[in-house]
Design an enzyme around this catalytic site. Structure first.
Site, PDB file in Angstrom:
ATOM      1  N   PHE A 161       0.798  -1.227   0.000  1.00 45.53           N
ATOM      2  CA  PHE A 161       0.000   0.000   0.000  1.00 45.53           C
ATOM      3  C   PHE A 161       0.831   1.278   0.000  1.00 45.53           C
ATOM      4  CE2 PHE A 161      -2.139  -3.162   2.919  1.00 45.53           C
ATOM      5  CZ  PHE A 161      -2.796  -3.821   1.891  1.00 45.53           C
ATOM      6  N   CYS A 162       2.005   1.237  -0.631  1.00 46.71           N
ATOM      7  CA  CYS A 162       2.908   2.397  -0.666  1.00 46.71           C
ATOM      8  C   CYS A 162       3.148   2.954   0.741  1.00 46.71           C
ATOM      9  CB  CYS A 162       2.368   3.479  -1.607  1.00 46.71           C
ATOM     10  SG  CYS A 162       2.450   3.015  -3.352  1.00 46.71           S
ATOM     11  N   ALA A 163       3.254   2.034   1.688  1.00 50.10           N
ATOM     12  CA  ALA A 163       3.592   2.391   3.072  1.00 50.10           C
ATOM     13  C   ALA A 163       4.424   1.242   3.620  1.00 50.10           C
ATOM     14  CB  ALA A 163       2.330   2.607   3.898  1.00 50.10           C
TER      15      ALA A 163
END
Length: 455
Positions: free
Chosen positions: A375-377
């Site tokens: 999740f781009c985290a």
């Protein structure tokens, strides 16, 4: 459409009409089903109201700023009135500027380019990459993931107190996590930042679509968000807040619109006087339709009433969390614990399942769209999964792992103002059936993703 009656005030709130609500998709097991869009945290479907407003304006499309024609003047008024609408939606201060950008990522990179010399930036490892990565030219202090809101404030307090030399500083924090949905103590973090002479920017990409955001009440210096998460189309965003750092910085892009005057010098060069308003960082022909779409979404959410929208979303959150809690193999990811307030974003893992395999089965066999991966985290998900936060993973796609084999990724379900009850009910039922009975279809890995095996 389904209706939820909030127990507290008996107010009635139906899902807001969104594009795609009647789209049907094929199932690998045969037949079709209405698509359940449960990936709002990535991009929310556009509100029908927004689409209708944009369509009504389209015949009057014209160039903006300095155009003498009627359509140019109309488009200019529309663009600038959209700026005022966004300022009202965010409850901005009188001297705040609203700059239109391409996205939250673009907004935060713009602010990063406007930082004063030798500015120190403080950012938690829990941030989305849009707010974790733009600060490449600053001195950055990355803060460990806190496990309570109070710990977040204490961690920031200590970091700010220890900074040396004492100079300009900026804190960047999310309003609601794009992984867990948990709300962060923004007001308290802003107070801590200001007490130590620092400023604060709020990444409201996941907060603004779900809760009212008041720049005054939260006492943040800037706020950034994206249109495509606020029920508007892709390609537009906002950076709103204090004008001084933005006015003192070189334009984010050099070109027409950002310049007030340009003149040749006797030595053959050019002298440029840049605008000192939001136009300074809006060079080129602006995305008028994008700005208008954001303004339309702001109006639609305000008129629908956030109290009702929040109450209904709280009901949907409860439905999902209670359903997942009935499946022992499911572990919901959380920083602050089960009782933490949150928006409609829930990530989880399932024992015995590759996350990509599970998400693929939800789509292919039930017509449910969720997201799987990091999740781009990346640092946050790694921390929540109990693995090394420094471990490498590919953004937007899982690490290659055959169906059935564990991958260090998670599944995310997210929803909002346009989500019918049936979509979350179908999701909960599908999770229970998949865990109990397994997938009905065979799957294989293709280009790093799990897909139905049709061969």
């Amino acid at each position: 459409m389904s209706v939820f009656t909030a127990a507290a005030d008996q107010s009635v709130c139906t899902p807001l009409p969104v594009l795609g609500r009647d789209v049907t998709v094929p199932l690998v097991t045969g037949g079709e089903v209405t698509y359940a869009a449960l990936d709002y945290a990535a991009s929310a479907p556009a509100l029908q109201r927004v689409w209708d407003d944009v369509a009504a304006y389209a015949p009057y499309y014209g160039s903006v700023h300095r155009g003498a024609g009627y359509l140019s003047q109309l488009s200019t008024d529309l663009f600038e009135n959209s700026r005022a609408t966004v300022a009202a939606f965010l409850d901005c201060r009188e001297d705040d500027e609203v700059v239109f950008t391409r996205s939250t990522t673009d907004s935060l990179n713009l602010l990063a380019a406007a930082l004063p010399a030798d500015c120190q930036v403080f950012v938690f490892e829990t941030e989305h990459h849009a707010s974790l990565l733009p600060w490449r030219d600053a001195r950055v202090t990355y803060l460990n993931a806190p496990r309570t809101p109070g710990e977040a404030v204490d961690t920031l307090e200590r970091a700010l107190a220890d900074r040396d030399p004492y100079g300009p500083a900026l804190v960047c924090v999310t309003g609601a996590s794009n992984v867990t949905g948990e709300l962060w103590p923004v007001r308290e973090l802003a107070a801590a930042a200001h007490a130590h002479g620092a400023r604060i920017v709020l990444d409201a990409a996941q907060l603004a679509p779900h809760h009212p955001v008041s720049v005054r009440d939260l006492d943040v210096d800037w706020v950034a968000f994206s249109g495509h998460k606020l029920y508007a189309p892709f390609g537009s965003g906002v950076l709103a807040g204090r004008p001084d750092w933005l006015q003192e910085a070189e334009p984010y892009l050099a070109g027409g619109g950002a310049s007030r005057t340009v003149a040749r010098r006797a030595d053959g060069g050019v002298d440029v006087e840049w605008h000192t308003t939001a136009a300074r960082h809006e060079a080129g022909s602006p995305n008028v339709i994008g700005a208008y779409a954001i303004a339309s979404a702001c109006k639609a959410l305000t008129e629908a009433g956030f109290d009702d929208l929040v109450a209904r979303e709280r009901y949907l959150i409860g439905t999902v969390r209670e359903g997942l809690a009935e499946v022992p193999e499911v572990r919901v990811l959380s920083l602050f614990g089960d009782d933490a307030p949150r928006v409609g974003v829930i990530s989880f893992v399932v024992d015995g399942w590759n996350s990509s395999h599970f998400a693929a089965a939800l789509s292919a066999e039930y017509g449910i769209g969720v997201r799987d991966g990091l999740f781009c985290a990346h640092p946050l998900v790694r921390t929540l999964l109990g693995s090394d936060p420094q471990q490498v993973g590919e953004c937007g796609a899982p690490e290659a792992a055959p169906p059935g084999e564990k991958s260090l990724n998670a599944i995310r379900v997210s929803f909002g103002a346009g989500t019918p009850d049936e979509h979350v009910d179908r999701f909960v039922r599908a999770v229970k059936e998949l865990v109990r009975d397994g997938a009905k279809w065979n799957y294989r890995t293709e280009d790093g993703r799990c897909v139905p095996d049709r061969g």
